[in-house]
Motif scaffolding. Structure first.
Motif, short mmCIF file in Angstrom:
data_model
loop_
_atom_site.label_atom_id
_atom_site.label_comp_id
_atom_site.label_asym_id
_atom_site.label_seq_id
_atom_site.Cartn_x
_atom_site.Cartn_y
_atom_site.Cartn_z
N ASP A 1 0.98 -1.06 -0.02
CA ASP A 1 -0.02 0.11 0.00
C ASP A 1 0.93 1.30 0.05
N ARG A 2 1.97 1.31 0.67
CA ARG A 2 2.88 2.39 0.73
C ARG A 2 3.41 2.67 -0.96
N ALA A 3 3.90 1.51 -1.35
CA ALA A 3 4.57 1.56 -2.56
C ALA A 3 3.42 2.24 -3.65
N ALA A 4 2.10 1.93 -3.48
CA ALA A 4 0.91 2.16 -4.45
C ALA A 4 0.72 3.74 -3.95
N ALA A 5 0.91 4.06 -2.89
CA ALA A 5 0.69 5.44 -2.63
C ALA A 5 1.66 6.35 -3.34
N ASP B 1 -6.68 12.53 -2.50
CA ASP B 1 -6.95 11.50 -3.11
C ASP B 1 -6.35 10.00 -2.76
N LEU B 2 -5.02 10.30 -2.53
CA LEU B 2 -4.47 8.96 -2.00
C LEU B 2 -5.06 8.68 -0.52
N ALA B 3 -5.55 9.55 0.20
CA ALA B 3 -5.89 9.02 1.43
C ALA B 3 -7.22 8.51 1.43
N THR B 4 -8.13 9.08 0.38
CA THR B 4 -9.20 8.25 0.20
C THR B 4 -9.30 7.02 -0.39
N ARG B 5 -8.42 6.94 -1.39
CA ARG B 5 -8.14 5.71 -1.88
C ARG B 5 -7.74 4.69 -0.96
N HIS B 6 -6.90 4.98 -0.09
CA HIS B 6 -6.37 3.90 0.66
C HIS B 6 -6.97 3.90 2.19
N ASP B 7 -7.87 4.78 2.28
CA ASP B 7 -8.96 4.79 3.48
C ASP B 7 -8.21 5.16 4.61
N THR C 1 -1.83 10.66 7.94
CA THR C 1 -1.11 9.22 7.72
C THR C 1 -0.69 9.19 6.44
N MET C 2 -1.23 9.30 5.32
CA MET C 2 -0.77 9.54 4.00
C MET C 2 0.36 10.12 3.82
N ARG C 3 0.50 11.41 4.44
CA ARG C 3 1.65 12.31 4.44
C ARG C 3 2.80 11.34 4.99
N THR C 4 2.60 10.80 5.95
CA THR C 4 3.77 10.05 6.85
C THR C 4 4.15 8.96 6.03
#
Length: 179
Positions: free
Chosen positions: A133-137, A150-156, A161-164
């Motif tokens: 999931d990190r690689a996909a982000a 968009d990424l935070a929504t996609r990965h729920d 957290t997405m920024r981290t």
């Protein structure tokens, strides 16, 4: 630079603030360059397009409305629209077989291709060390030009957290590539 910090910079650019323009360029150019390279295919064309996009930013910053969306979203939309215009312009040119034959062969030499393949393999191996999931982000952010939201929504996951994920993932990729 946090995405929400781009809004005041863009508003200052609308007021013709050159220092804000420099700061906006420093903060947004890498992401916009990634979007342009992905869409246009060549770094040189993307560099030309990036310069034109920032000229448009300077001239059209007054059109930005923070109530309608994020500053980075507005900037990416400008870059994408400009890239689409460039791609469409390519199709308007007449193809002439003789002119095509006269063009020099710009294909990379064997040594350059092998070196690029080795680098691509190393990057792939480094991506494999990351959680899926990190690689996909990271791919979504830096290859597809998706926003953090968009990424935070996609990965729920929450936005921070997405920024981290992205920051830590990039650090791990850098460490892996330096080995």
């Amino acid at each position: 630079m946090p995405e929400d910090a781009l809004t005041p910079l863009l508003l200052s650019v609308a007021a013709q603030d050159r220092a804000a323009f420099r700061a906006l360029y420093s903060a947004a150019a890498p992401k916009l360059m990634g979007v342009l390279i992905r869409m246009l295919g060549t770094r040189s064309e993307a560099e030309d397009a990036l310069q034109e996009v920032f000229t448009r930013v300077w001239l059209r910053a007054h059109r930005f409305d923070a109530a309608k969306g994020a500053a980075m979203g507005w900037l990416v939309a400008l870059a994408r629209n400009h890239a689409i215009d460039r791609i469409r312009a390519r199709h308007d040119t007449v193809s002439d077989d003789l002119a095509m034959e006269a063009l020099p062969d710009l294909a990379p030499r064997a040594e350059t291709r092998l070196q690029a393949q080795g680098e691509a393999r190393r990057i792939g191996e480094c991506f494999d060390t990351l959680e899926a999931d990190r690689a996909a982000a990271i791919r979504g952010a830096y290859l597809d030009g998706l926003s953090y939201q968009d990424l935070a929504t996609r990965h729920d996951v929450p936005l921070n957290t997405m920024r981290t994920w992205l920051r830590r993932g990039l650090l791990r990729l850098k460490e892996c590539m330096e080995r």
